[in-house]
Design a protein around this motif. Structure first.
Motif, PDB file in Angstrom:
ATOM      1  N   ALA A  45     -21.454  32.026 -35.508  1.00 35.31           N
ATOM      2  CA  ALA A  45     -20.507  32.087 -34.940  1.00 35.31           C
ATOM      3  C   ALA A  45     -21.169  33.913 -34.208  1.00 35.31           C
ATOM      4  CB  ALA A  45     -19.811  33.005 -35.180  1.00 35.31           C
ATOM      5  N   VAL A  46     -21.142  34.928 -33.701  1.00 34.08           N
ATOM      6  CA  VAL A  46     -21.204  36.314 -32.814  1.00 34.08           C
ATOM      7  C   VAL A  46     -20.219  37.234 -33.382  1.00 34.08           C
ATOM      8  CG1 VAL A  46     -22.662  38.513 -32.009  1.00 34.08           C
ATOM      9  CG2 VAL A  46     -23.401  36.257 -32.200  1.00 34.08           C
ATOM     10  N   ALA A  47     -20.002  38.279 -34.485  1.00 36.22           N
ATOM     11  CA  ALA A  47     -18.451  38.428 -34.437  1.00 36.22           C
ATOM     12  C   ALA A  47     -18.666  40.281 -34.847  1.00 36.22           C
ATOM     13  CB  ALA A  47     -18.206  38.146 -35.953  1.00 36.22           C
ATOM     14  N   ASP A  48     -18.132  40.927 -34.537  1.00 37.89           N
ATOM     15  CA  ASP A  48     -17.633  42.705 -35.324  1.00 37.89           C
ATOM     16  C   ASP A  48     -17.176  42.657 -36.355  1.00 37.89           C
ATOM     17  OD1 ASP A  48     -18.408  43.265 -32.794  1.00 37.89           O
ATOM     18  OD2 ASP A  48     -17.046  43.516 -31.765  1.00 37.89           O
ATOM     19  N   ILE A  49     -17.724  43.328 -36.912  1.00 37.90           N
ATOM     20  CA  ILE A  49     -17.821  42.887 -39.300  1.00 37.90           C
ATOM     21  C   ILE A  49     -17.539  44.840 -39.210  1.00 37.90           C
ATOM     22  CG2 ILE A  49     -18.755  42.786 -40.692  1.00 37.90           C
ATOM     23  CD1 ILE A  49     -20.959  41.087 -39.785  1.00 37.90           C
ATOM     24  N   ALA A  50     -16.110  45.129 -40.028  1.00 37.02           N
ATOM     25  CA  ALA A  50     -15.839  45.814 -40.196  1.00 37.02           C
ATOM     26  C   ALA A  50     -16.495  46.359 -41.208  1.00 37.02           C
ATOM     27  CB  ALA A  50     -14.230  46.052 -40.441  1.00 37.02           C
ATOM     28  N   ASP A  51     -17.739  45.973 -42.262  1.00 35.60           N
ATOM     29  CA  ASP A  51     -17.642  46.780 -43.445  1.00 35.60           C
ATOM     30  C   ASP A  51     -19.322  45.958 -43.647  1.00 35.60           C
ATOM     31  OD1 ASP A  51     -16.117  44.141 -43.772  1.00 35.60           O
ATOM     32  OD2 ASP A  51     -14.971  45.513 -45.603  1.00 35.60           O
ATOM     33  N   PRO A  52     -19.760  45.367 -42.789  1.00 35.57           N
ATOM     34  CA  PRO A  52     -21.179  44.673 -42.906  1.00 35.57           C
ATOM     35  C   PRO A  52     -21.980  44.791 -43.595  1.00 35.57           C
ATOM     36  CG  PRO A  52     -21.938  46.809 -41.402  1.00 35.57           C
ATOM     37  CD  PRO A  52     -20.145  46.501 -41.386  1.00 35.57           C
ATOM     38  N   GLU A  53     -21.915  46.243 -44.526  1.00 35.34           N
ATOM     39  CA  GLU A  53     -22.910  46.889 -45.644  1.00 35.34           C
ATOM     40  C   GLU A  53     -22.355  45.811 -46.616  1.00 35.34           C
ATOM     41  OE1 GLU A  53     -18.557  48.541 -46.096  1.00 35.34           O
ATOM     42  OE2 GLU A  53     -20.164  48.070 -44.480  1.00 35.34           O
ATOM     43  N   LYS A  54     -21.282  44.628 -46.797  1.00 34.26           N
ATOM     44  CA  LYS A  54     -21.135  43.791 -47.353  1.00 34.26           C
ATOM     45  C   LYS A  54     -21.423  42.470 -47.646  1.00 34.26           C
ATOM     46  CE  LYS A  54     -15.952  45.544 -48.466  1.00 34.26           C
ATOM     47  NZ  LYS A  54     -15.079  45.079 -48.065  1.00 34.26           N
ATOM     48  N   LEU A  55     -22.492  43.066 -46.787  1.00 36.31           N
ATOM     49  CA  LEU A  55     -23.263  41.425 -46.509  1.00 36.31           C
ATOM     50  C   LEU A  55     -24.949  41.634 -46.753  1.00 36.31           C
ATOM     51  CD1 LEU A  55     -21.422  40.127 -43.718  1.00 36.31           C
ATOM     52  CD2 LEU A  55     -21.165  39.597 -45.837  1.00 36.31           C
ATOM     53  N   ALA A  56     -25.107  40.769 -47.554  1.00 41.19           N
ATOM     54  CA  ALA A  56     -26.973  40.808 -47.534  1.00 41.19           C
ATOM     55  C   ALA A  56     -28.023  40.272 -45.708  1.00 41.19           C
ATOM     56  CB  ALA A  56     -27.625  39.852 -48.534  1.00 41.19           C
ATOM     57  N   ASN A  57     -28.182  41.061 -45.575  1.00 42.39           N
ATOM     58  CA  ASN A  57     -29.291  40.124 -44.713  1.00 42.39           C
ATOM     59  C   ASN A  57     -30.375  38.914 -45.101  1.00 42.39           C
ATOM     60  OD1 ASN A  57     -30.608  40.295 -42.002  1.00 42.39           O
ATOM     61  ND2 ASN A  57     -32.438  41.912 -42.608  1.00 42.39           N
ATOM     62  N   GLY A  58     -29.935  38.298 -44.345  1.00 41.28           N
ATOM     63  CA  GLY A  58     -30.420  36.924 -44.560  1.00 41.28           C
ATOM     64  C   GLY A  58     -29.799  35.887 -45.470  1.00 41.28           C
ATOM     65  N   TRP A  59     -30.909  34.509 -45.849  1.00 43.19           N
ATOM     66  CA  TRP A  59     -29.671  33.146 -47.000  1.00 43.19           C
ATOM     67  C   TRP A  59     -29.317  33.773 -48.192  1.00 43.19           C
ATOM     68  CZ3 TRP A  59     -27.259  28.908 -44.585  1.00 43.19           C
ATOM     69  CH2 TRP A  59     -27.959  29.104 -42.842  1.00 43.19           C
ATOM     70  N   VAL A  60     -27.625  33.378 -48.256  1.00 39.64           N
ATOM     71  CA  VAL A  60     -27.368  34.126 -49.623  1.00 39.64           C
ATOM     72  C   VAL A  60     -27.061  32.563 -50.358  1.00 39.64           C
ATOM     73  CG1 VAL A  60     -26.115  35.578 -50.861  1.00 39.64           C
ATOM     74  CG2 VAL A  60     -27.144  36.697 -49.212  1.00 39.64           C
ATOM     75  N   TRP A  61     -27.188  32.330 -51.224  1.00 37.54           N
ATOM     76  CA  TRP A  61     -25.956  30.754 -52.160  1.00 37.54           C
ATOM     77  C   TRP A  61     -25.812  31.437 -53.046  1.00 37.54           C
ATOM     78  CZ3 TRP A  61     -31.391  31.036 -50.273  1.00 37.54           C
ATOM     79  CH2 TRP A  61     -31.854  29.847 -49.386  1.00 37.54           C
TER      80      TRP A  61
END
Length: 543
Positions: A221-237
């Motif tokens: 999906a493509v979504a608006d994210i209120a706090d994108p800093e909580k996610l890493a850029n790239g794949w995370v397991w």
């Protein structure tokens, strides 16, 4: 705009009816039209689907577009996509030292089980990669943009696409197919199901769909994210699954294994039939992302329709039942890892299109269609196993995590990365054809001519291409007996002296000599693939 279709909108008697207006159905319809067949496309949806799907195409797909004159349009799409990716890189701070775009950014590598392949490790001088580089600028073409490009293509060819029409019944009468639809009953010479993994055509034709059941649920999906800093850029397991943020603004992928999957709505449905799956909601996507990321990230809006998918892996028991055929996801389904699904389907369409067109035109027997299943089935089986292997290293258990480390080590080497990129790009694909030359059965590589054009530039009208580099045009004179089916392109004397390319881009014959054996061999291959020669050829070979 919704389209109301009545019986008068559906052609009642055409050579071929294609069910499904996705990329596979559109490519197939275009190839049939180029062969002279009358064709129509029926599509259940009244409007093109907005759901996110494939994000790029492989080399054989890009080269198929190139051979039909669509390369400039595809290159334009890639330039636009690179601008979007550059914007995202600047937004997330993921920029290369010194700024600017890296020289190899257009060289698409892809990933294996979420492990992105480093373009700097690839041996781009490898013969398989270096000889298929002309379409490097047309690989980053998402499915939605590809469908728009192909829709324009079939419109120029005069192919009608009837939207809002659903197939309800079919009856193979040996000399045609009676098809019941929501717009009335029609008769067609041949019916081809390009209607996806839950294919109505496959079900009505009674074709089995064996394979392995799913063990994961994925979202795109493509979504608006209120706090994108909580996610890493790239794949995370994690032990709960995996997620990816990027490479486009707001783009999210989640993967969940095991019991989490059984709680989702799709788990109670089967790809072989049943009610339509409910749309992905913002809450469903956010819940999935929170589970796999271990964060309390908040999504505020979805852009377009999100996609839900699994690793359900199945292949039709046969790609043909009488006058009913299958292509694309109707013939095989699997997880999207490695980006093979769309490309596998386009390859089906290119292979089937000219063969079915030849049967309709009458210069080839129905037996030619048997080669469609024989040639495409092994590749489909390989793709299913290629995706299954990636699932095996993506699970959250300790054994899979250990295996992932081993594979990651292999993919951090020059040989390992080059191997994976070649597989993903499709440059090593080959079908089993008679002939001792290493090019036979492979997709034709980039062939530059002395006049500055490429061999692919001469294939816009479809048909066979014969490259003649003999000193006196020996091969072209022979092929004149197949005028209308074979276009001869004469170039200055060089080796190889002759190359015959099928309409799907597969090399059928190569010669490095001009002797009698070469001429005899070419004639035999022409008779085998292009049918009997015309009784009295009247046209000069095309250059």
């Amino acid at each position: 705009m919704n389209i109301d279709v009545n019986q008068n909108d559906v052609n009642q008697n055409v050579d071929v009816t294609v069910v499904g207006a996705g990329p596979v159905g559109l490519v197939l319809a275009a190839e049939l039209a180029l062969s002279g067949a009358t064709v129509q496309v029926l599509e259940r949806l009244a409007e093109p689907a907005e759901a996110m799907k494939a994000g790029s195409i492989n080399v054989p797909t890009a080269e198929a577009l190139d051979r039909r004159g669509l390369l400039p349009a595809a290159e334009s799409v890639q330039r636009e996509m690179l601008e979007r990716l550059g914007s995202f890189a600047r937004m997330t701070g993921d920029q290369r030292p010194g700024g600017g775009r890296p020289a190899r950014e257009s060289r698409f590598t892809g990933h294996f089980a979420g492990m992105v392949l480093d373009a700097d490790l690839v041996d781009w001088s490898d013969a398989d990669l270096a000889t298929h580089a002309a379409v490097d600028g047309a690989r980053l073409v998402p499915q939605r943009e590809l469908e728009e490009l192909l829709a324009d293509h079939v419109a120029r060819l005069g192919v009608p696409v009837r939207r809002g029409v659903e197939v309800t019944t079919l009856e193979d009468t040996d000399d045609g197919v009676l098809v019941g639809t929501t717009a009335g009953t029609l008769r067609t010479g041949w019916l081809v199901g390009c209607d996806g993994g839950r294919s109505t055509v496959r079900r009505l034709a009674g074709i089995d769909f064996p394979g392995t059941d799913p063990e994961l649920t994925g979202h795109l999906a493509v979504a608006d994210i209120a706090d994108p800093e909580k996610l890493a850029n790239g794949w995370v397991w994690s032990t709960r699954g995996a997620y990816r943020y990027g490479p486009q603004p707001g783009r999210l992928v989640t993967v969940e294994f095991g019991s989490a999957s059984t709680d989702l709505p799709h788990a109670r449905l089967r790809s072989r039939g049943g009610t339509p799956m409910p749309p992905v909601t913002l809450e469903e996507l956010q819940t999935s992302l929170r589970r796999v990321s271990g964060t309390d990230v908040t999504l505020t809006a979805l852009h377009g329709a999100a996609t839900r998918w699994t690793d359900n892996a199945r292949q039709a028991a046969t790609y043909r039942s009488g006058r009913v055929l299958l292509a694309g996801d109707a013939a095989h389904v699997h997880s999207p890892f490695g980006g093979q699904g769309l490309n596998l389907g386009v390859g089906d369409a290119m292979n089937l299109g000219w063969k079915l067109g030849a049967v309709v035109a009458g210069w080839a027997p129905e037996g030619l269609l048997d080669t469609y299943d024989a040639e495409r089935r092994p590749l489909g089986a390989w793709v299913l196993d290629w995706t299954r292997a990636q699932i095996g290293v993506m699970r959250g258990d300790a054994k899979s995590a250990a295996l992932r480390e081993v594979v990651a080590d292999l993919l951090s080497t020059r040989d390992g990365t080059t191997y994976a990129v070649k597989k993903i790009s499709g440059v090593t694909q080959r079908i089993d054809l008679p002939g001792g030359h290493p090019l036979v059965g492979r997709y034709v590589p980039d062939v530059w001519l002395t006049n500055g054009s490429r061999l692919a530039d001469h294939g816009h009208r479809g048909g066979f291409l014969l490259l003649d580099r003999t000193p006196d045009g020996t091969f072209a004179r022979l092929s004149a007996a197949w005028a209308g089916r074979v276009s001869s392109v004469i170039d200055e004397h060089a080796t190889p002296t002759g190359v015959l390319v099928r309409p799907d881009g597969v090399v059928a014959w190569v010669s490095d000599t001009t002797d009698v054996a070469a001429v005899t061999g070419l004639e035999a291959v022409l008779r085998g693939w292009a049918g009997a020669p015309s009784p009295s050829p009247e046209h000069a070979p095309m250059g």
